[in-house]
Design a protein around this motif. Structure first.
Motif, PDB file in Angstrom:
ATOM      1  N   ALA A 164      48.679 -23.592 -30.973  1.00 40.02           N
ATOM      2  CA  ALA A 164      48.395 -22.166 -31.182  1.00 40.02           C
ATOM      3  C   ALA A 164      46.952 -21.956 -31.625  1.00 40.02           C
ATOM      4  CB  ALA A 164      49.363 -21.596 -32.209  1.00 40.02           C
ATOM      5  N   CYS A 165      46.470 -22.841 -32.504  1.00 37.65           N
ATOM      6  CA  CYS A 165      45.073 -22.721 -32.964  1.00 37.65           C
ATOM      7  C   CYS A 165      44.096 -22.948 -31.818  1.00 37.65           C
ATOM      8  CB  CYS A 165      44.818 -23.723 -34.089  1.00 37.65           C
ATOM      9  SG  CYS A 165      45.698 -23.364 -35.621  1.00 37.65           S
ATOM     10  N   LEU A 166      44.369 -23.950 -30.975  1.00 36.56           N
ATOM     11  CA  LEU A 166      43.486 -24.225 -29.852  1.00 36.56           C
ATOM     12  C   LEU A 166      43.496 -23.079 -28.843  1.00 36.56           C
ATOM     13  CD1 LEU A 166      44.151 -28.037 -29.260  1.00 36.56           C
ATOM     14  CD2 LEU A 166      42.044 -26.974 -30.112  1.00 36.56           C
ATOM     15  N   LEU A 167      44.688 -22.500 -28.618  1.00 33.76           N
ATOM     16  CA  LEU A 167      44.774 -21.363 -27.704  1.00 33.76           C
ATOM     17  C   LEU A 167      43.965 -20.186 -28.225  1.00 33.76           C
ATOM     18  CD1 LEU A 167      48.564 -21.421 -26.714  1.00 33.76           C
ATOM     19  CD2 LEU A 167      46.618 -21.855 -25.200  1.00 33.76           C
ATOM     20  N   LEU A 168      44.081 -19.923 -29.509  1.00 36.38           N
ATOM     21  CA  LEU A 168      43.337 -18.811 -30.098  1.00 36.38           C
ATOM     22  C   LEU A 168      41.835 -19.082 -30.058  1.00 36.38           C
ATOM     23  CD1 LEU A 168      43.475 -16.097 -31.500  1.00 36.38           C
ATOM     24  CD2 LEU A 168      43.700 -17.305 -33.688  1.00 36.38           C
ATOM     25  N   PHE A 169      41.444 -20.326 -30.344  1.00 37.34           N
ATOM     26  CA  PHE A 169      40.026 -20.680 -30.284  1.00 37.34           C
ATOM     27  C   PHE A 169      39.494 -20.521 -28.865  1.00 37.34           C
ATOM     28  CE2 PHE A 169      37.009 -24.034 -29.069  1.00 37.34           C
ATOM     29  CZ  PHE A 169      35.912 -23.651 -29.830  1.00 37.34           C
ATOM     30  N   GLY A 170      40.232 -21.036 -27.883  1.00 34.46           N
ATOM     31  CA  GLY A 170      39.778 -20.947 -26.496  1.00 34.46           C
ATOM     32  C   GLY A 170      39.657 -19.514 -26.015  1.00 34.46           C
ATOM     33  N   ALA A 171      40.687 -18.697 -26.309  1.00 33.60           N
ATOM     34  CA  ALA A 171      40.649 -17.308 -25.866  1.00 33.60           C
ATOM     35  C   ALA A 171      39.538 -16.531 -26.562  1.00 33.60           C
ATOM     36  CB  ALA A 171      42.007 -16.648 -26.133  1.00 33.60           C
ATOM     37  N   SER A 172      39.359 -16.762 -27.864  1.00 33.11           N
ATOM     38  CA  SER A 172      38.334 -16.028 -28.618  1.00 33.11           C
ATOM     39  C   SER A 172      36.926 -16.430 -28.178  1.00 33.11           C
ATOM     40  CB  SER A 172      38.510 -16.276 -30.119  1.00 33.11           C
ATOM     41  OG  SER A 172      39.788 -15.859 -30.552  1.00 33.11           O
ATOM     42  N   SER A 173      36.716 -17.739 -27.976  1.00 37.28           N
ATOM     43  CA  SER A 173      35.379 -18.200 -27.598  1.00 37.28           C
ATOM     44  C   SER A 173      34.989 -17.708 -26.206  1.00 37.28           C
ATOM     45  CB  SER A 173      35.318 -19.724 -27.670  1.00 37.28           C
ATOM     46  OG  SER A 173      36.262 -20.310 -26.788  1.00 37.28           O
ATOM     47  N   LEU A 174      35.927 -17.735 -25.264  1.00 40.10           N
ATOM     48  CA  LEU A 174      35.601 -17.249 -23.914  1.00 40.10           C
ATOM     49  C   LEU A 174      35.478 -15.734 -23.891  1.00 40.10           C
ATOM     50  CD1 LEU A 174      35.155 -18.824 -21.233  1.00 40.10           C
ATOM     51  CD2 LEU A 174      36.017 -20.165 -23.152  1.00 40.10           C
ATOM     52  N   TYR A 175      36.201 -15.041 -24.717  1.00 40.81           N
ATOM     53  CA  TYR A 175      36.015 -13.598 -24.843  1.00 40.81           C
ATOM     54  C   TYR A 175      34.607 -13.296 -25.345  1.00 40.81           C
ATOM     55  CZ  TYR A 175      36.097  -9.112 -27.295  1.00 40.81           C
ATOM     56  OH  TYR A 175      35.779  -7.868 -27.772  1.00 40.81           O
ATOM     57  N   ALA A 177      31.938 -15.232 -25.072  1.00 38.43           N
ATOM     58  CA  ALA A 177      30.900 -15.704 -24.153  1.00 38.43           C
ATOM     59  C   ALA A 177      30.908 -14.983 -22.811  1.00 38.43           C
ATOM     60  CB  ALA A 177      31.051 -17.206 -23.942  1.00 38.43           C
ATOM     61  N   GLU A 178      32.076 -14.509 -22.347  1.00 41.45           N
ATOM     62  CA  GLU A 178      32.179 -14.018 -20.969  1.00 41.45           C
ATOM     63  C   GLU A 178      32.596 -12.553 -20.858  1.00 41.45           C
ATOM     64  OE1 GLU A 178      31.955 -15.921 -17.958  1.00 41.45           O
ATOM     65  OE2 GLU A 178      31.159 -17.621 -19.078  1.00 41.45           O
ATOM     66  N   SER A 188      39.129  -9.031 -23.010  1.00 36.14           N
ATOM     67  CA  SER A 188      39.833  -8.956 -24.289  1.00 36.14           C
ATOM     68  C   SER A 188      40.422 -10.331 -24.578  1.00 36.14           C
ATOM     69  CB  SER A 188      40.935  -7.898 -24.255  1.00 36.14           C
ATOM     70  OG  SER A 188      41.962  -8.282 -23.363  1.00 36.14           O
ATOM     71  N   ILE A 189      40.773 -10.549 -25.839  1.00 37.18           N
ATOM     72  CA  ILE A 189      41.361 -11.847 -26.200  1.00 37.18           C
ATOM     73  C   ILE A 189      42.714 -12.058 -25.513  1.00 37.18           C
ATOM     74  CG2 ILE A 189      42.297 -13.201 -28.127  1.00 37.18           C
ATOM     75  CD1 ILE A 189      40.050 -12.174 -29.847  1.00 37.18           C
ATOM     76  N   PRO A 190      43.589 -11.040 -25.419  1.00 38.20           N
ATOM     77  CA  PRO A 190      44.823 -11.258 -24.655  1.00 38.20           C
ATOM     78  C   PRO A 190      44.578 -11.643 -23.199  1.00 38.20           C
ATOM     79  CG  PRO A 190      45.066  -9.343 -26.051  1.00 38.20           C
ATOM     80  CD  PRO A 190      43.631  -9.757 -26.143  1.00 38.20           C
ATOM     81  N   ALA A 208      40.775 -17.594 -12.942  1.00 42.94           N
ATOM     82  CA  ALA A 208      39.786 -17.174 -13.944  1.00 42.94           C
ATOM     83  C   ALA A 208      39.023 -18.408 -14.401  1.00 42.94           C
ATOM     84  CB  ALA A 208      40.463 -16.488 -15.128  1.00 42.94           C
ATOM     85  N   SER A 209      37.700 -18.323 -14.354  1.00 43.16           N
ATOM     86  CA  SER A 209      36.879 -19.464 -14.779  1.00 43.16           C
ATOM     87  C   SER A 209      35.536 -18.938 -15.300  1.00 43.16           C
ATOM     88  CB  SER A 209      36.650 -20.440 -13.617  1.00 43.16           C
ATOM     89  OG  SER A 209      36.009 -19.786 -12.543  1.00 43.16           O
ATOM     90  N   PRO A 210      34.938 -19.622 -16.281  1.00 42.77           N
ATOM     91  CA  PRO A 210      33.652 -19.165 -16.835  1.00 42.77           C
ATOM     92  C   PRO A 210      32.512 -19.394 -15.842  1.00 42.77           C
ATOM     93  CG  PRO A 210      34.284 -21.252 -17.802  1.00 42.77           C
ATOM     94  CD  PRO A 210      35.450 -20.813 -16.967  1.00 42.77           C
ATOM     95  N   ILE A 211      31.493 -18.534 -15.939  1.00 43.75           N
ATOM     96  CA  ILE A 211      30.345 -18.667 -15.046  1.00 43.75           C
ATOM     97  C   ILE A 211      29.031 -18.808 -15.813  1.00 43.75           C
ATOM     98  CG2 ILE A 211      31.443 -17.456 -13.138  1.00 43.75           C
ATOM     99  CD1 ILE A 211      29.971 -14.944 -13.945  1.00 43.75           C
ATOM    100  N   THR A 212      29.019 -18.475 -17.089  1.00 43.53           N
ATOM    101  CA  THR A 212      27.793 -18.620 -17.882  1.00 43.53           C
ATOM    102  C   THR A 212      27.705 -20.032 -18.447  1.00 43.53           C
ATOM    103  OG1 THR A 212      28.853 -17.899 -19.946  1.00 43.53           O
ATOM    104  CG2 THR A 212      27.944 -16.183 -18.520  1.00 43.53           C
ATOM    105  N   PRO A 213      26.495 -20.528 -18.724  1.00 43.41           N
ATOM    106  CA  PRO A 213      26.357 -21.874 -19.303  1.00 43.41           C
ATOM    107  C   PRO A 213      27.113 -22.027 -20.621  1.00 43.41           C
ATOM    108  CG  PRO A 213      24.250 -21.100 -18.487  1.00 43.41           C
ATOM    109  CD  PRO A 213      25.179 -19.950 -18.380  1.00 43.41           C
TER     110      PRO A 213
END
Length: 259
Positions: A164-175, A177-178, A188-190, A208-213
């Motif tokens: 759960a912590c990793l999911l929240l970290f991943g969603a928050s960080s990509l929100y 950055a992207e 949004s985080i959801p 869905a995939s990130p595009i920024t460095p």
């Protein structure tokens, strides 16, 4: 042996005791396998539509068999009541997980008697796959595995909390950055949580995939973390399964030694 005691023995005999599976329990295993097979095949429209009446008749037959078994269990379970009233023993049995599964299977199988809605029947057929869970009543190995997993519940809870912590970290960080460059996927985080789940479970649909460095760097950390996240519960469950099998072999060896 009275009738109720005989029915109780036929229905409640377990493989993890001195007695083996009774003839009725073996029959029920065949019925459960047949019911699950019919449920699976009936989801194919090309097979179900030409033989709709046959499938409904089979479902009703399975429902009647499961219903008779369910009623028989409720009636005969009073044999283990002891000094307490029979209705208390029956009520206690009716709220157990396996008894609730039995009830769900019976209700789902008998639904064609009362409803003709095709969409509802499709859902009911899927619910009837719960009949497969009734094997837990007949399998000593499965009960040992459930017991071993219960003993590892704290390790599994820690793993779930970490996930759960990793999911929240991943969603928050990509929100973070992207969100400006990809608002549809990471606005949004959801929304970003979907990407985090797919990445951490190593599924990787690619929708869905990130595009920024910065987003790619953060996504790399999340993806590498997902490898360890998948390995942790796998190792815990493998250890639990090994312990369960060793305990089962030890019990069988002790029985052979005693005889």
């Amino acid at each position: 042996m009275g009738l109720r005691r005989h029915v109780y023995h036929q229905l409640f005999a377990r493989a993890d005791r001195s007695d083996k599976l009774t003839l009725f329990n073996r029959f029920m295993i065949v019925v459960i396998l047949a019911a699950v097979a019919v449920t699976i095949v009936a989801t194919e429209p090309k097979i179900f539509r030409p033989h709709r009446e046959l499938f409904i008749a089979l479902e009703m037959t399975f429902g009647l068999i499961f219903g008779v078994e369910y009623v028989g269990r409720i009636w005969s379970v009073a044999e283990e009541a002891g000094d307490e009233p029979a209705w208390k023993a029956r009520l206690r049995f009716m709220v157990t997980p396996l008894a609730l599964i039995d009830l769900i299977v019976v209700v789902a199988a008998l639904m064609p008697f009362f409803f003709s809605d095709v969409a509802l029947l499709r859902i009911v057929r899927l619910i009837r796959l719960a009949a497969l869970a009734k094997f837990g009543r007949f399998s000593a190995a499965l009960r040992e595995l459930v017991r071993a997993l219960a003993e590892r519940r704290y390790e599994l809870l820690v793993t779930m909390a970490l996930a759960a912590c990793l999911l929240l970290f991943g969603a928050s960080s990509l929100y973070w950055a992207e969100r400006h460059v990809q608002p549809d996927a990471f606005g949004s985080i959801p929304r970003a949580l979907w990407w985090a789940i797919i990445t951490l479970t190593t599924v990787g649909y690619g929708d869905a995939s990130p595009i920024t460095p910065l987003g790619k760097f953060l996504a790399s950390i999340v993806a590498l973390s997902g490898i360890g996240l998948v390995a942790m519960p796998t190792g815990i469950m493998a250890s639990a399964f090994s312990d369960a099998m060793q305990r089962q072999r030890g019990a069988e060896e002790d029985k052979q030694t005693d005889t």
